[in-house]
Scaffold this motif. Structure first.
Motif, PDB file in Angstrom:
ATOM      1  N   ASP A 186      18.041 -20.939  -6.298  1.00 42.06           N
ATOM      2  CA  ASP A 186      18.155 -19.611  -5.706  1.00 42.06           C
ATOM      3  C   ASP A 186      19.525 -18.967  -5.865  1.00 42.06           C
ATOM      4  O   ASP A 186      19.644 -17.755  -5.716  1.00 42.06           O
ATOM      5  N   CYS A 187      20.557 -19.740  -6.096  1.00 42.35           N
ATOM      6  CA  CYS A 187      21.892 -19.154  -6.166  1.00 42.35           C
ATOM      7  C   CYS A 187      22.825 -20.009  -6.997  1.00 42.35           C
ATOM      8  O   CYS A 187      22.695 -21.222  -7.050  1.00 42.35           O
TER       9      CYS A 187
ATOM     10  N   LYS B 153      25.281 -15.552  -1.023  1.00 43.87           N
ATOM     11  CA  LYS B 153      24.686 -16.311  -2.124  1.00 43.87           C
ATOM     12  C   LYS B 153      24.452 -15.370  -3.302  1.00 43.87           C
ATOM     13  O   LYS B 153      23.731 -14.385  -3.184  1.00 43.87           O
TER      14      LYS B 153
ATOM     15  N   GLU C  30      23.308 -14.901  -7.312  1.00 42.85           N
ATOM     16  CA  GLU C  30      22.613 -15.373  -8.500  1.00 42.85           C
ATOM     17  C   GLU C  30      23.234 -14.664  -9.700  1.00 42.85           C
ATOM     18  O   GLU C  30      23.338 -13.432  -9.704  1.00 42.85           O
TER      19      GLU C  30
ATOM     20  N   CYS D 151      18.453 -15.020  -3.057  1.00 45.61           N
ATOM     21  CA  CYS D 151      19.900 -14.829  -3.066  1.00 45.61           C
ATOM     22  C   CYS D 151      20.210 -13.537  -2.325  1.00 45.61           C
ATOM     23  O   CYS D 151      19.318 -12.743  -2.048  1.00 45.61           O
TER      24      CYS D 151
END
Length: 158
Positions: free
Chosen positions: A58-59, A68, A70, A97
């Protein structure tokens, strides 16, 4: 304007070693060919935003306040233009994210441009959907999208 980051020999060796250890991802339209470019993009965002690489599905990078991020990276030998697209493939749009950050890496891996970032929800609200095979109307050369994707102009980033 976009910020240029030069990749050191050490940074490149680190990225190559890390890329070699990444298994083939399910949604990889380049069948693993983008691993090295992606890691270089993450290193650039980590430096540009003084973040820390987390590298989960996710990140990729976490910044000070637990944001977070990406990282989405493309290869290019041309100085980025404001009317070029920032792209998130539809299969990846579900990543959890807070923000997307975009990078363009030179094809010789000597470095790359940090282009900017945008909150995920804002990106998804503003982005234009394109089907696989459609030609990118904002590229410097005619380029068919390799997968369904969402696109937003570089000029829309902060």
């Amino acid at each position: 304007m976009y910020r240029w980051f030069k990749l050191t020999d050490y940074g490149r060796a680190l990225a190559e070693k890390e890329a070699a250890g990444i298994p083939l991802l399910k949604d990889s339209y380049r069948e693993g060919g983008g691993r090295l470019v992606g890691i270089i993009g993450e290193l650039i965002v980590e430096a540009a935003l003084s973040g820390k690489r987390e590298n989960t599905y996710d990140c990729d990078v976490v910044c000070g306040n637990k944001t977070k991020i990406e990282v989405k990276t493309k290869e290019s030998d041309f100085l980025p233009k404001p009317d070029w697209n920032c792209t998130v493939y539809a299969a990846n749009a579900r990543q959890e994210c807070n923000e997307y950050a975009f990078v363009r890496v030179k094809k010789d891996y000597s470095g790359g441009w940090y282009l900017g970032k945008i909150p995920r929800q804002e990106f998804l609200k503003k982005a234009v959907f394109a089907k696989k095979g459609e030609l990118d109307p904002n590229g410097h050369i005619p380029y068919p999208f390799p997968a369904d994707c969402y696109n937003l102009l570089l000029s829309e980033l902060s």
